[in-house]
Design a protein around this motif. Structure first.
Motif, short mmCIF file in Angstrom:
data_model
loop_
_atom_site.label_atom_id
_atom_site.label_comp_id
_atom_site.label_asym_id
_atom_site.label_seq_id
_atom_site.Cartn_x
_atom_site.Cartn_y
_atom_site.Cartn_z
N UNK A 194 0.90 -1.27 0.10
CA UNK A 194 0.54 0.20 0.12
C UNK A 194 1.16 0.90 -0.52
N UNK A 195 1.98 1.55 0.83
CA UNK A 195 2.62 2.20 0.86
C UNK A 195 3.44 2.34 -0.65
N UNK A 196 3.92 1.51 -0.94
CA UNK A 196 4.33 1.92 -2.60
C UNK A 196 3.75 2.62 -3.29
N UNK A 197 2.43 2.03 -3.79
CA UNK A 197 0.82 2.76 -4.67
C UNK A 197 0.67 3.49 -4.51
N UNK A 198 1.64 4.53 -2.94
CA UNK A 198 0.83 5.73 -2.80
C UNK A 198 1.99 6.25 -3.21
N UNK A 199 3.20 6.00 -3.92
CA UNK A 199 4.33 7.04 -3.93
C UNK A 199 5.49 6.04 -3.20
N UNK A 200 5.29 6.16 -1.87
CA UNK A 200 6.58 6.02 -1.04
C UNK A 200 7.71 5.37 -1.06
N UNK A 201 8.41 5.53 -0.91
CA UNK A 201 9.81 5.28 -0.96
C UNK A 201 10.76 3.95 -0.02
N UNK A 202 11.78 3.40 -1.25
CA UNK A 202 11.58 2.46 -0.16
C UNK A 202 12.56 3.11 1.98
N UNK A 203 12.83 4.08 1.70
CA UNK A 203 13.73 5.00 2.91
C UNK A 203 13.07 5.23 3.59
N UNK A 204 11.78 6.23 3.32
CA UNK A 204 10.99 6.29 3.89
C UNK A 204 9.28 5.00 4.94
N UNK A 205 9.51 3.95 3.22
CA UNK A 205 8.39 2.95 4.16
C UNK A 205 9.42 2.16 5.01
N UNK A 206 10.86 1.95 4.95
CA UNK A 206 11.27 0.99 6.21
C UNK A 206 11.25 1.84 7.65
N UNK B 246 1.43 -3.92 -15.64
CA UNK B 246 0.86 -4.13 -14.03
C UNK B 246 2.07 -3.94 -12.88
N UNK B 247 3.07 -3.99 -13.52
CA UNK B 247 4.45 -3.41 -12.37
C UNK B 247 4.62 -1.57 -12.30
N UNK B 248 4.20 -1.59 -10.84
CA UNK B 248 3.57 -0.24 -10.68
C UNK B 248 5.19 0.78 -10.15
N UNK B 249 5.78 -0.64 -9.63
CA UNK B 249 7.86 -0.24 -8.60
C UNK B 249 8.22 0.29 -10.09
N UNK B 250 8.27 -0.67 -11.64
CA UNK B 250 8.64 0.49 -12.61
C UNK B 250 8.71 1.54 -13.04
N UNK B 251 7.45 1.42 -13.25
CA UNK B 251 5.92 2.49 -12.89
C UNK B 251 6.39 3.94 -12.76
N UNK B 252 6.25 3.56 -11.44
CA UNK B 252 6.13 5.11 -9.95
C UNK B 252 7.84 5.36 -9.79
N UNK B 253 8.84 4.60 -10.25
CA UNK B 253 9.77 4.83 -10.00
C UNK B 253 10.62 5.67 -10.62
N UNK B 254 11.41 7.21 -10.13
CA UNK B 254 11.59 8.38 -10.28
C UNK B 254 12.46 8.67 -10.80
N UNK B 255 13.81 7.34 -10.97
CA UNK B 255 15.17 7.66 -12.29
C UNK B 255 14.94 7.37 -13.07
N UNK B 256 15.21 8.23 -14.20
CA UNK B 256 15.27 7.44 -15.11
C UNK B 256 13.62 7.24 -15.92
N UNK B 257 12.38 7.91 -14.94
CA UNK B 257 11.45 6.79 -15.62
C UNK B 257 10.55 8.23 -16.76
N UNK B 258 10.53 9.51 -16.98
CA UNK B 258 11.02 9.19 -18.46
C UNK B 258 11.46 8.69 -19.60
#
Length: 1610
Positions: free
Chosen positions: A50-62, A1045-1057
């Motif tokens: 759920x936390x990843x689905x709202x765009x939260x990064x790994x460090x903050x989730x941890x 359907x891999x949201x982690x790839x589409x929401x990842x911010x580095x190199x997203x464009x």
């Protein structure tokens, strides 16, 4: 209500928000969780997904999950802790908290102390556990020794105690105070207990360093007793309640504790420190023993003056000594991140030095506050105190004599301890050099030159500027500079002398215009120059960014600092790619500490942060403030403190992998010049190859294994680098194999530079290569070989053409005096776009013309290297300047590859996968070999693992999307690798998580500009085979669906464009032959594969999923519309075209798609007819056709407003639908043919008011639209005709990926003139009827019908008339042209023709004169001039461009007719040329030059009258050779050397002025355009030339300096 006083189950969203803020979660995520209505119960159940689905990064989730789990664990262990306390117990808690311990003797159960007798007291005890447990007041009787022990370790309390039990009134007052502060104990519950313990260092004894700080909630070591007498013992007092009391009671409490502790220390001769504001009861479950809480100090004097009790408490003989031993209080600030509350730990040092305390014994009478008398009472009986363990206890009466006798021994020990401490101990100094090396190199021999550095610094003193050379050699990405004078006299002033920089302020990083990451990155010029961020304004800046004080900075600029750091860490530089270096050069202030805390938070720790400070004092102030985020020990480990800056400078420079060797370029005098770094960085769009490239590398630092890795990296599949060539030259590794194509390219270059062929200032050599066949390597080999004679560089095509052109020009003329004698520049352009190369070539030509460079000198050679699936065909198209590189090896090449492979196999620990691409190349990428290799590789692979899924996704992209990749950061996120992994290389960490198969087929690439890493499969053929073999029963559409359907790839911010672009290309980008592909596809290769090998429904489903996944992109909706109508699903196609239109209502290509839906729908329904349509069916079909034409007209209007594209598809579409509709109407019974099989009834209906009775009512809504059908088709044909008259190329389609270009429309794209001729004939045949002409011989209908006859014979527009000259049978052309002329009146002056008819009439004569000069139908040129005067006289009327084109042909001076100068004819000629230029400027949009090359229709020949006008087709017929050979002769100017052509054409005399060409008309000079700007000689010269006539005006060909000046007509 405060969340800290509520059970978790009752927390609402606001309570959760407060808790999230307290644990340091970033505000943006706090807001998102608040919007998601996360309450206490929801918080308990939160999951990572759920936390990843709202765009939260790994460090903050941890952080969040760890803190939440600790909170839940704490609540679970302490039963009842999550229950709200009852009202009565709350009150009791307040009462209990009022009374604070006054003695530390009861800390250990069973211990007692001697004191004056006390009365029975009210003792407060806490029962249960935790701050919210039940609290009660208990009466205890006096013990036998008049002492009372507190069950929980509190001190005894009685009526005379300094903090004795207070009245109910005072209790109420204290309750109010506690409520106001939030309740100290209660506040600690969630803030502290759920936190991991962070230990803190003590303030150094007797130190008064104002920079030393404590961090709230950190924990000091346990209270201590005697050690070596010099090391102080420690005692803690919270002072939580007493600090809120009045001055008298506070001082009594302070004096009691200080004097008791001091006398105990002095009597045993040990140093000691008593700390107020540190928790002293480990039984209190709300706080840790030694936890730093701090106290609010309202009046410092109250604390200092409390020592005045010394005179009242000590015997007179000992008072002065006590004063010297008890030092004044020290106020140590307690800091807390993101808190402005100011609290202190008050510390008093006790130092019984031997010179003062020797022979003395200290007995004291302690002060106590008497509640009844409201006074401080001094005890009557003196007491001796001593330190026993960690406690201060009274000496018992029976032990007093031995205690006094033992003082002499204590004095001796004290003296010895002091003497020992005063000795100079030259301890072994810290090896800072080694520490610095390890921090910067990670234990290697040299610094990793692929890492970026972010520098954070403050004011640099003038003397330190001499020692910052190491910064000049580091890859500084950006600098956070807190020195407002840096640009005047500081670090920036010196740095910009060595490097190109761009200066910014913090607010520049806010991105208020909401640009994309890539746009914003380019806007800030990141990676181009070092970004210098002035964090506190600039003193020399004329704008509003002025320096400010700390408080103003925190209020106005700190928010921008957060945004800047977040942007850099979250969107620009991925984890592990950069190091933050704090360089403290002067006293620090709070803002630079805030900068550390922001980086520390964003980077999840100190792993990639380090600090250098020469001054220990500066460092300690910084570290003491920074410890609010990171403990002192960790900071110390990552800091270099006390090392002189000059030593730091020298030490770091020895760690550099390269020396300070100057870089050299060749010069025209065959010598060399130095290229400073600053000048090179100014040309950032070029990767410059110097003569001594790589000579700065310290070869001795490269180990054999590193050299082997460099070589194997290339042969594994990565792009070759300059190190490979350099190491080969030095004999440190094997030679790079030189393929035959390399020699071919060199031969072409030699021909361009030294050959006899006509030279141009800008030329091209093209390399087309199979993917993976070594084309890029060959191109770089050529550069490496030519670097000593040519100036060589690689173009970074991500930059605009104008930028590249400017840098290329600067590169050419750098350090050259004479711009005519500069060394040629060889520019490599890889995987280029045709438009980019053409624009660059034209811009360079213009630049050379402006610079007045001699046209015969080669200035720039564009070496264009591009992948192609059919390079040999591309080479045949242009053999003189093109080289093909294929997988096929020659016998010689096979021998070289075989020898190389044998050498590799002899190496120790060799494995074929180390050089996999090389092995495959040795096998020429044979399909069977690749298949068997992949099949063997994938044996036993886990099909369900994440890295196998990653292999599928990367293979899908790599096979279908050229040059695609997935960023390493994306891969790490997909595999679930944590952010900033500790103490291990990032790439190693990634590879260690891959399966053996994935490690073999993945290669890591590093971007040239940003150094950012990405992952790719070694070769696209391997990717193809992996995709097929890993698919198994899983179709490719399902792989794509899973990818979406891999949201982690589409929401990842580095190199997203970049990632999104590759996904778009996967679904949208079509194959184009012009791009080197095998075919021109209707859809992307992936979609076509799904349609062919699965079914269209799956293709539709996956496109729909992509549409939703990528934010409902209009072009995905457009593709869905196209996909539906191509499979005859017209209702769905209509829907998706409407969706696309709703997103982009003014896009001409989407409007054209909507038209195509109805066009295809109409054609489908008509084609399926087996019998004549019923009236209702006919109406329906007509409605669909008219809708299509309406959409096409809308597309036409939208295209006119688009300045960046030239989209003529709407005109073609309207003509095609219109002609098909005419054909359909002609089949209806209502429009029967006459006896001559003519469509007279239909013609009559369409061109007059006539309406058949049978359709008068039923077609009521159609009549007006159908009667406009003829004119609409006519207008579209005219527009197309004029458009084709302008351009040299036949293919005028733009925006390939969105335009409606299909297989059924190839003719209009690749041969539009033929298409126009065919459609004009088809259109005209429906409007020809002899019977109607006979009925009305003079009416307008008759004139229309005659025009249609002209149309049918090819005389309806300029393009079809001129196309008759291309007919291989001239007699047929003559016959048609004479027939066309016969349709016109014998005297056109008497029977006034319409404008367009007059244009066609005159052009028909000119065309006829070209093929049959003696035809009896021809009018003399004088008559044609007279007819054409209409176009000059009616100046207010705008005629078609073809009218003015005719004026230039007719009024060009004729040797027979225009012997004398004639101003009137000059006016006509010059006016026509000016109008043509104006119309041309309107026609030409901001599109690539390749798309708008001017087409020259006629040349000036020898002769007079119409005979002097020579069409281009006649010249073409005089050129021998194949089509490609003829084209190359035109391109290189060889046509002008052909004798037959020189006999036909006439050379015209003219002159040049400042690179402009002029000729004379009928007397006045006329400026004309040269075909090639570089053909214009510099200066002022008399010239001769061939004159061409185009719709852009007059064009000069083959300009030559005139040898015989007597022939000049000036």
């Amino acid at each position: 209500m405060d969340h800290r006083t509520l059970p978790l189950a009752e927390w609402n969203e606001s309570h959760v928000r407060c808790w999230l803020e307290s644990i340091g979660i970033k505000k943006e995520y706090v807001d998102k969780l608040y919007e998601e209505e996360v309450t206490g119960p929801v918080l308990k159940e939160l999951e990572e997904g759920f936390l990843k689905s709202i765009g939260m990064k790994g460090g903050q989730i941890h952080i969040l999950t760890r803190k939440r789990n600790e909170l839940l664990e704490h609540l679970h262990k302490n039963t009842g802790l999550d229950l709200a306390p009852a009202n009565d117990s709350s009150k009791k808690a307040s009462e209990a908290l009022v009374c604070e311990s006054t003695n530390n003797a009861g800390k250990k159960k069973g211990k007692s102390r001697n004191s004056a007798p006390h009365t029975t007291s009210s003792i407060l005890t806490r029962e249960g556990v935790g701050d919210l447990g039940t609290i009660s007041v208990t009466k205890l009787e006096d013990a036998s020794n008049s002492q009372v022990t507190h069950p929980s370790g509190a001190s005894e309390i009685d009526a005379s105690s300094p903090a004795g039990c207070i009245s109910k009134k005072d209790i109420g007052k204290t309750e109010a105070t506690l409520d106001r502060t939030g309740g100290r104990k209660s506040r600690s519950l969630h803030e502290n207990t759920a936190e991991a313990i962070t230990l803190s260092k003590f303030r150094p004894f007797r130190s008064e360093d104002i920079n030393f700080k404590y961090v709230k909630n950190n924990v000091l070591g346990p209270e201590t007793g005697i050690t070596d007498l010099v090391t102080p013992c420690h005692e803690y007092k919270s002072l939580a309640i007493a600090a809120e009391l009045d001055r008298q009671r506070l001082q009594a409490k302070l004096a009691y504790e200080i004097i008791r502790f001091a006398s105990a220390c002095m009597n045993v001769r040990t140093n000691g420190t008593i700390h107020f504001g540190v928790m002293d009861r480990d039984e209190d479950k709300g706080w840790k023993h030694g936890q730093i809480a701090g106290v609010k100090v309202r009046d410092r004097d109250a604390y200092v003056d409390a020592l005045d009790y010394i005179e009242r408490c000590f015997d007179q003989a000992e008072r002065e000594a006590a004063r010297h031993c008890i030092h004044p209080p020290i106020f140590v600030e307690v800091i807390q991140k993101d808190s402005q509350e100011q609290t202190f730990v008050v510390e008093v040092d006790i130092e019984p030095s031997s010179s003062i305390a020797n022979g003395r014994v200290f007995q004291v009478r302690l002060p106590r506050f008497n509640q009844d008398s409201n006074k401080v009472i001094i005890e009557k009986h003196p007491v001796f105190y001593q330190r026993v363990g960690a406690n201060s206890e009274p000496v018992k009466t029976e032990e007093l004599v031995p205690f006094i006798k033992g003082l002499q021994e204590k004095d001796a020990r004290r003296e010895k301890a002091e003497s020992s401490s005063r000795e100079d101990h030259y301890g072994i100094s810290q090896d800072l050099g080694r520490k610095l090396s390890i921090l910067l190199t990670d234990g290697k021999n040299y610094i990793n030159d692929s890492l970026w550095y972010i520098l954070v610094t403050n004011r640099c003193k003038k003397e330190d500027l001499k020692h910052i050379n190491f910064l000049m050699r580091m890859n500084i990405f950006c600098v956070f500079d807190f020195d407002e004078d840096s640009n005047v006299s500081g670090l920036y002033a010196q740095f910009k002398e060595y490097h190109a920089t761009s200066s910014h302020f913090l607010h520049d990083y806010c991105n208020e215009n909401k640009m994309t990451t890539t746009q914003f990155q380019k806007h800030l010029c990141l990676f181009d120059h070092t970004s210098w961020i002035f964090c506190n304004g600039r003193s020399d800046y004329h704008g509003s960014e002025k320096p400010c004080d700390e408080n103003t900075w925190i209020r106005t600029k700190k928010k921008y600092l957060k945004k800047a750091i977040s942007f850099i860490c979250d969107e620009i530089l991925p984890k592990g790619s950069f190091v933050v270096l704090f360089l403290l050069l002067s006293p620090v202030e709070k803002p630079i500490v805030d900068t550390f805390q922001e980086f520390y938070t964003e980077m999840n720790g100190m792993e990639y942060i380090m600090c250098i400070a020469e001054s220990r004092e500066d460092y300690e102030k910084w570290a003491n403030l920074a410890q609010a985020s990171c403990n002192i020990e960790t900071l110390e480990q990552k800091s270099i403190v006390g090392m002189k800056l000059s030593h730091v400078d020298a030490t770091i420079q020895t760690m550099m992998s390269s020396t300070t060797c100057a870089r050299h370029l060749p010069v025209s005098t065959r010598g060399l010049c130095v290229l400073p770094t600053l000048e090179e960085e100014k040309m950032f769009s070029l990767e410059i190859l110097c003569v001594n490239q790589c000579d700065d590398i310290k070869l001795d630092l490269l180990t054999a294994s590193e050299i082997q890795e460099i070589e194997q990296t290339f042969y594994q599949g990565r792009r070759i680098c300059w190190k490979n060539f350099w190491l080969a030259e030095k004999g440190k590794c094997g030679e790079v194999i030189e393929r035959e194509a390399c020699k071919d390219v060199s031969k072409i270059l030699d021909e361009m530079l030294l050959g006899t062929r006509i030279r141009y200032s800008v030329t091209k050599v093209k390399i087309f290569h199979h993917p993976g066949s070594g084309g890029s390597t060959i191109a770089r080999q050529v550069l490496w070989k030519r670097k000593k004679e040519l100036r060589c560089a690689i173009v970074k095509s991500s930059y605009p053409v104008a930028t590249v052109c400017q840098h290329a020009v600067n590169f050419r003329k750098y350090e050259e005096k004479d711009t005519n004698h500069c060394p040629p520049v060889l520019l490599l352009i890889e995987d280029y776009d045709e438009d980019f190369v053409d624009e660059l070539k034209n811009d360079l030509l213009d630049a050379m013309a402006v610079s007045k460079v001699h046209s015969s000198r080669t200035c720039f050679i564009l070496m264009c290297c591009k992948r192609s699936n059919d390079p040999e065909k591309r080479c045949k198209d242009s053999p003189l300047d093109t080289v093909a590189v294929t997988h096929k090896l020659t016998d010689h090449e096979k021998s070289l590859f075989k020898t190389k492979l044998e050498r590799f196999t002899k190496q120790k620990d060799f494995k074929p996968e180390f050089i996999l691409t090389f092995v495959l190349m040795c096998e020429e990428f044979k399909e069977t070999y690749v298949r068997e290799f992949v099949q063997h590789l994938l044996q036993g692979i886990d099909l369900s693992s994440r890295d196998t899924s990653l292999m599928r996704y990367v293979a899908l992209l790599n096979f279908y999307v050229h040059n695609s990749y997935v960023s390493l950061s994306h891969c790490e996120a997909f595999l679930g690798l944590g952010a900033y992994t500790e103490k291990r290389a990032r790439e190693h960490d990634f590879r260690s998580h891959l399966s053996e198969q994935a490690r073999v087929i993945f290669i890591e690439l590093r971007e040239d500009i940003t150094y950012l890493s990405s992952v790719q499969i070694i070769h696209y053929l391997v990717a193809k085979e992996i995709l097929q073999q890993l698919s198994g029963d899983l179709p490719q559409s399902q792989i794509a669906m899973s990818l979406l359907q891999e949201k982690v790839l589409f929401q990842h911010r580095f190199g997203r464009e970049e990632f999104i672009k590759f996904i778009r290309d996967l679904f949208i980008r079509r194959d184009k032959k012009s791009r080197g592909d095998n075919t021109d596809s209707l859809f992307s290769p992936f979609i076509e594969h799904v349609c062919s090998f699965e079914d269209c429904e799956k293709a539709i489903a996956v496109l729909k999923a992509a549409y939703e996944c990528l934010g409902k992109d209009a072009f995905f909706a457009q593709q869905l519309a196209r996909l539906h109508y191509n499979h005859d699903k017209f209702e769905d196609a209509e829907y998706w075209a409407g969706v696309a239109k709703s997103h982009l209502p003014n896009d001409s290509f989407i409007l054209d798609t909507e038209g195509q839906v109805y066009r295809r729908w109409f054609s489908f329904t008509v084609d399926k007819m087996t019998e004549e349509a019923t009236p209702e069916e006919a109406i329906q079909k007509i409605e669909i056709a008219l809708k299509a034409m309406k959409c096409f007209r809308a597309a036409q209007q939208a295209a006119k407003l688009e300045i960046d594209t030239m989209n003529n598809a709407g005109y073609f579409g309207e003509v095609e639908v219109g002609c098909r509709l005419l054909k359909f109407l002609s089949t209806l019974e209502v429009f029967p043919r006459n006896t001559e099989r003519e469509h007279s009834e239909l013609v009559r209906y369409l061109i007059s008011d006539y309406i058949p009775e049978s359709i008068k009512k039923s077609w009521g809504k159609l009549h007006s639209r159908l009667k406009g059908l003829r004119q609409n088709i006519y207008n579209a044909l005219e527009w197309i005709s004029e458009d084709l008259s302008y351009f040299q190329t036949d293919k005028n389609q733009e925006k390939d990926d969105e335009a409606e270009v299909g297989q059924e429309r190839e003719e209009q794209v690749y041969n539009p003139r033929k298409w126009l001729k065919r459609q004009s004939e088809a259109y005209a045949k429906f409007f020809i009827s002899k019977s109607l002409v006979e009925e009305n011989n003079t009416g307008p209908e008759t004139q229309l019908l005659r025009r249609m006859n002209i149309y049918r014979n090819g005389g309806g527009n300029v393009t079809t008339i001129l196309s008759l000259l291309s007919d291989t049978k001239e007699k047929r052309s003559v016959q048609k042209l004479e027939t066309i002329i016969n349709f016109y009146a014998e005297d056109p002056l008497r029977e006034r023709l319409e404008d367009i008819d007059l244009i066609n009439y005159i052009l028909s004569h000119i065309t006829l004169a070209c093929v049959s000069p003696g035809s009896s139908k021809l009018l003399p040129i004088q008559k044609l001039r007279e007819l054409s005067k209409r176009f000059f006289k009616q100046r207010r009327t705008t005629f078609p461009a073809s009218a003015y084109f005719l004026l230039t042909l007719l009024y060009w001076p004729d040797e027979a007719l225009d012997i004398e100068p004639n101003p009137d004819k000059d006016d006509i000629l010059i006016s026509a040329l000016q109008t043509m230029k104006h119309l041309n400027d309107i026609k030409m949009k901001n599109v690539a030059p390749r798309k708008k090359r001017i087409y020259t229709h006629f040349f000036l020949g020898k002769g007079y009258g119409l005979g002097k006008i020579v069409h281009k087709t006649r010249i073409d017929k005089l050129i021998s050779g194949s089509l490609d050979e003829r084209r190359m002769k035109w391109l290189h100017g060889d046509v002008w050397n052909i004798g037959k052509i020189r006999e036909v054409l006439k050379r015209v005399s003219g002159w040049t002025e400042d690179r402009k060409v002029f000729i004379r008309g009928h007397g006045r000079p006329i400026h004309i355009l040269p075909l090639h700007y570089d053909s214009v000689p510099p200066g002022s010269e008399n010239v001769t030339l061939y004159l061409g006539f185009s719709f852009n005006g007059l064009v000069a060909y083959n300009i030559e300096v005139e040898k015989d000046k007597t022939h000049m007509r000036k």
